[in-house]
Design a protein around this motif. Structure first.
Motif, PDB file in Angstrom:
ATOM      1  N   GLY A 168      28.605 -11.254  36.421  1.00 47.19           N
ATOM      2  CA  GLY A 168      28.936 -11.897  37.685  1.00 47.19           C
ATOM      3  C   GLY A 168      29.242 -10.952  38.812  1.00 47.19           C
ATOM      4  O   GLY A 168      30.153 -11.197  39.610  1.00 47.19           O
ATOM      5  N   ASN A 169      28.482  -9.857  38.912  1.00 44.88           N
ATOM      6  CA  ASN A 169      28.636  -8.905  40.004  1.00 44.88           C
ATOM      7  C   ASN A 169      27.296  -8.748  40.738  1.00 44.88           C
ATOM      8  O   ASN A 169      26.453  -9.636  40.700  1.00 44.88           O
ATOM      9  N   TYR A 186      30.495  -4.888  22.266  1.00 43.98           N
ATOM     10  CA  TYR A 186      30.099  -6.015  23.106  1.00 43.98           C
ATOM     11  C   TYR A 186      29.879  -5.531  24.533  1.00 43.98           C
ATOM     12  O   TYR A 186      30.783  -4.948  25.141  1.00 43.98           O
ATOM     13  N   LEU A 187      28.689  -5.792  25.047  1.00 43.51           N
ATOM     14  CA  LEU A 187      28.340  -5.395  26.407  1.00 43.51           C
ATOM     15  C   LEU A 187      27.826  -6.621  27.147  1.00 43.51           C
ATOM     16  O   LEU A 187      26.809  -7.204  26.773  1.00 43.51           O
ATOM     17  N   VAL A 188      28.535  -7.006  28.196  1.00 44.84           N
ATOM     18  CA  VAL A 188      28.180  -8.203  28.969  1.00 44.84           C
ATOM     19  C   VAL A 188      27.812  -7.780  30.380  1.00 44.84           C
ATOM     20  O   VAL A 188      28.666  -7.300  31.139  1.00 44.84           O
ATOM     21  N   LEU A 189      26.529  -7.944  30.725  1.00 37.02           N
ATOM     22  CA  LEU A 189      26.012  -7.584  32.049  1.00 37.02           C
ATOM     23  C   LEU A 189      25.256  -8.763  32.665  1.00 37.02           C
ATOM     24  O   LEU A 189      24.383  -8.577  33.507  1.00 37.02           O
ATOM     25  N   CYS A 190      25.588  -9.963  32.246  1.00 38.83           N
ATOM     26  CA  CYS A 190      24.887 -11.152  32.728  1.00 38.83           C
ATOM     27  C   CYS A 190      25.195 -11.413  34.194  1.00 38.83           C
ATOM     28  O   CYS A 190      26.156 -10.877  34.759  1.00 38.83           O
ATOM     29  N   ASP A 191      24.339 -12.229  34.838  1.00 35.79           N
ATOM     30  CA  ASP A 191      24.567 -12.683  36.207  1.00 35.79           C
ATOM     31  C   ASP A 191      24.731 -11.530  37.190  1.00 35.79           C
ATOM     32  O   ASP A 191      25.666 -11.498  37.995  1.00 35.79           O
ATOM     33  N   ASN A 192      23.824 -10.569  37.094  1.00 33.07           N
ATOM     34  CA  ASN A 192      23.765  -9.465  38.032  1.00 33.07           C
ATOM     35  C   ASN A 192      22.362  -9.419  38.642  1.00 33.07           C
ATOM     36  O   ASN A 192      21.669 -10.435  38.680  1.00 33.07           O
ATOM     37  N   HIS A 213      21.575 -12.166  30.359  1.00 33.75           N
ATOM     38  CA  HIS A 213      20.979 -13.348  30.967  1.00 33.75           C
ATOM     39  C   HIS A 213      21.247 -13.403  32.470  1.00 33.75           C
ATOM     40  O   HIS A 213      22.203 -12.826  32.981  1.00 33.75           O
ATOM     41  N   ASN A 214      20.331 -14.098  33.162  1.00 35.63           N
ATOM     42  CA  ASN A 214      20.408 -14.287  34.613  1.00 35.63           C
ATOM     43  C   ASN A 214      20.407 -12.963  35.370  1.00 35.63           C
ATOM     44  O   ASN A 214      21.287 -12.686  36.191  1.00 35.63           O
ATOM     45  N   ASN A 215      19.402 -12.137  35.062  1.00 30.50           N
ATOM     46  CA  ASN A 215      19.141 -10.917  35.815  1.00 30.50           C
ATOM     47  C   ASN A 215      17.692 -10.966  36.313  1.00 30.50           C
ATOM     48  O   ASN A 215      17.116 -12.047  36.446  1.00 30.50           O
ATOM     49  N   LEU A 216      17.111  -9.805  36.582  1.00 30.67           N
ATOM     50  CA  LEU A 216      15.752  -9.727  37.111  1.00 30.67           C
ATOM     51  C   LEU A 216      14.844  -8.936  36.179  1.00 30.67           C
ATOM     52  O   LEU A 216      13.897  -8.291  36.615  1.00 30.67           O
ATOM     53  N   ASN A 238      15.752 -14.745  32.961  1.00 30.41           N
ATOM     54  CA  ASN A 238      15.100 -13.526  33.425  1.00 30.41           C
ATOM     55  C   ASN A 238      13.607 -13.789  33.603  1.00 30.41           C
ATOM     56  O   ASN A 238      13.037 -14.631  32.899  1.00 30.41           O
ATOM     57  N   PRO A 239      12.938 -13.076  34.505  1.00 30.04           N
ATOM     58  CA  PRO A 239      11.489 -13.262  34.664  1.00 30.04           C
ATOM     59  C   PRO A 239      10.694 -13.037  33.384  1.00 30.04           C
ATOM     60  O   PRO A 239       9.645 -13.638  33.200  1.00 30.04           O
ATOM     61  N   LEU A 240      11.202 -12.191  32.477  1.00 37.60           N
ATOM     62  CA  LEU A 240      10.438 -11.899  31.261  1.00 37.60           C
ATOM     63  C   LEU A 240      10.288 -13.130  30.386  1.00 37.60           C
ATOM     64  O   LEU A 240       9.389 -13.208  29.549  1.00 37.60           O
TER      65      LEU A 240
END
Length: 363
Positions: A168-169, A186-192, A213-216, A238-240
């Protein structure tokens, strides 16, 4: 107002004014000075705090957990530094993020050795505070729902980190230094706004859950198959997932690379005195071509190509491959009657990875 056991003081959701709460803490602190068991957990969420109570340090010197979430704090003042044994600090959903949001001297205080859990999610930070990157005992760091633009390379200083939440950043890139966290589970990088995943992430051998999830993202590096303990991979949004991408790029190799390739492929013997210093250093950078029919190597010049591989027998994920030359790649055509050996091998790798992975979340 509840007191759960001798070691916890719960003053949450009372909507006390700062003055009333200060007075309450002072009286509770006085009561505890002669008590046999000190307060270890102090819960102050959802009040009207605009600053940390002054009574913290004097009245509760043995605190191990402090929760000041859901207040109106713009800064965590010097009172925090008096809590020399604090292990968990929860300060989510405040107004932290401006200059002086964290106390001066935090990195040099005893907290740098005691603090294990830090939750600053739901605040206004535009960058990870430099003092946080010096808290070497941190095991869990949460900075989700802020305004972070990037992940600093100094994140690698947090060698004890097991859980990193940055969802969420506005982060666009994952620094390769993130791979230097040996205990990360645990690594959470979603919604960026992340567009690619560095192949170095495959060095996170303890990683069990990766949320992207919810990246580019349009592809993943093939090295992600080396995450042997990964159990959950979240990729939805994601586009993929909804768009197929196939790319073929190639720049001719330099004379330096041609010389280095010849030495490696033909297994030419040499001594350090036989070759120029720059060629000697360059030879140590060789990467093997993944095509088993090739046996070649590459250095700076390679073909970047997307290969679609099966995961869990249901999804085909685009993974990035690096080949030594265009001859090693399968031609792009509408025909589906043939599959290159390198693609077949990649799918075999993916099948092995799928047996390990319990969840691949695409939708």
């Amino acid at each position: 107002m509840e007191e759960a056991g001798e070691a916890e003081l719960n003053l949450s959701r009372l909507s006390m004014s700062p003055e009333t709460l200060e007075s309450e803490l002072e009286s509770r602190g006085e009561e505890r000075r002669g008590a046999r068991e000190a307060v270890l957990r102090l819960l102050l969420p959802h009040n009207r705090l605009v600053s940390l109570p002054r009574a913290l340090g004097s009245g509760f010197p043995h605190l191990q957990l402090l929760d000041v979430s859901g207040n109106a704090l713009t800064a965590l003042g010097p009172e925090l530094l008096a809590l020399r044994g604090l292990r968990t600090l929860l300060a989510k959903n405040n107004r932290l993020g401006g200059p002086g949001a964290l106390p001066k001297g935090l990195a040099q205080s005893p907290l740098s050795r005691s603090l294990q859990v830090l939750n600053l999610s739901g605040n206004c930070f535009q960058e990870v505070p430099a003092s946080v990157l010096e808290l070497r005992a941190l095991q869990t760091l949460s900075l989700g729902g802020n305004q972070l633009q990037s992940i600093p390379a100094e994140i690698e200083n947090l060698r004890s980190l097991e859980c990193l939440y940055l969802g969420g950043n506005f982060i666009k890139e994952i620094p390769p230094e993130l791979a230097n966290l040996p205990s990360l589970n645990y690594l959470v990088l979603c919604d960026n706004k992340i567009q690619s995943v560095p192949p170095q992430l495959s060095q996170l051998h303890s990683l069990r859950s990766l949320s992207l999830h919810n990246n580019l993202l349009t592809y993943l590096p093939r090295e992600i198959l080396n995450l042997v303990h990964l159990e959950e991979l979240s990729l939805r949004g994601n586009p993929l997932v909804v768009r197929f991408v196939r790319d073929l790029t190639y720049d001719p190799p330099t004379l330096l690379e041609l010389a280095a390739r010849t030495i490696k492929i033909r297994n030419i013997s040499y001594t350090p005195c036989d070759l120029p210093g720059n060629l000697l250093r360059y030879l140590s950078l060789a990467s093997n071509c993944p095509n088993p029919k090739c046996g070649g190597v590459y250095f700076d010049c390679c073909v970047r190509q997307i290969k679609f591989v099966d995961f869990c027998g249901k999804y085909r994920l685009p993974l990035m491959h690096y080949l030594c030359s265009p001859e090693c790649s399968s031609p792009c055509s509408s025909s589906h009657s043939s599959t290159s050996q390198s693609e077949s091998d990649s799918e075999d790798e993916a099948i092995v990875a799928a047996r390990r992975m319990q969840k691949v979340l695409l939708g």
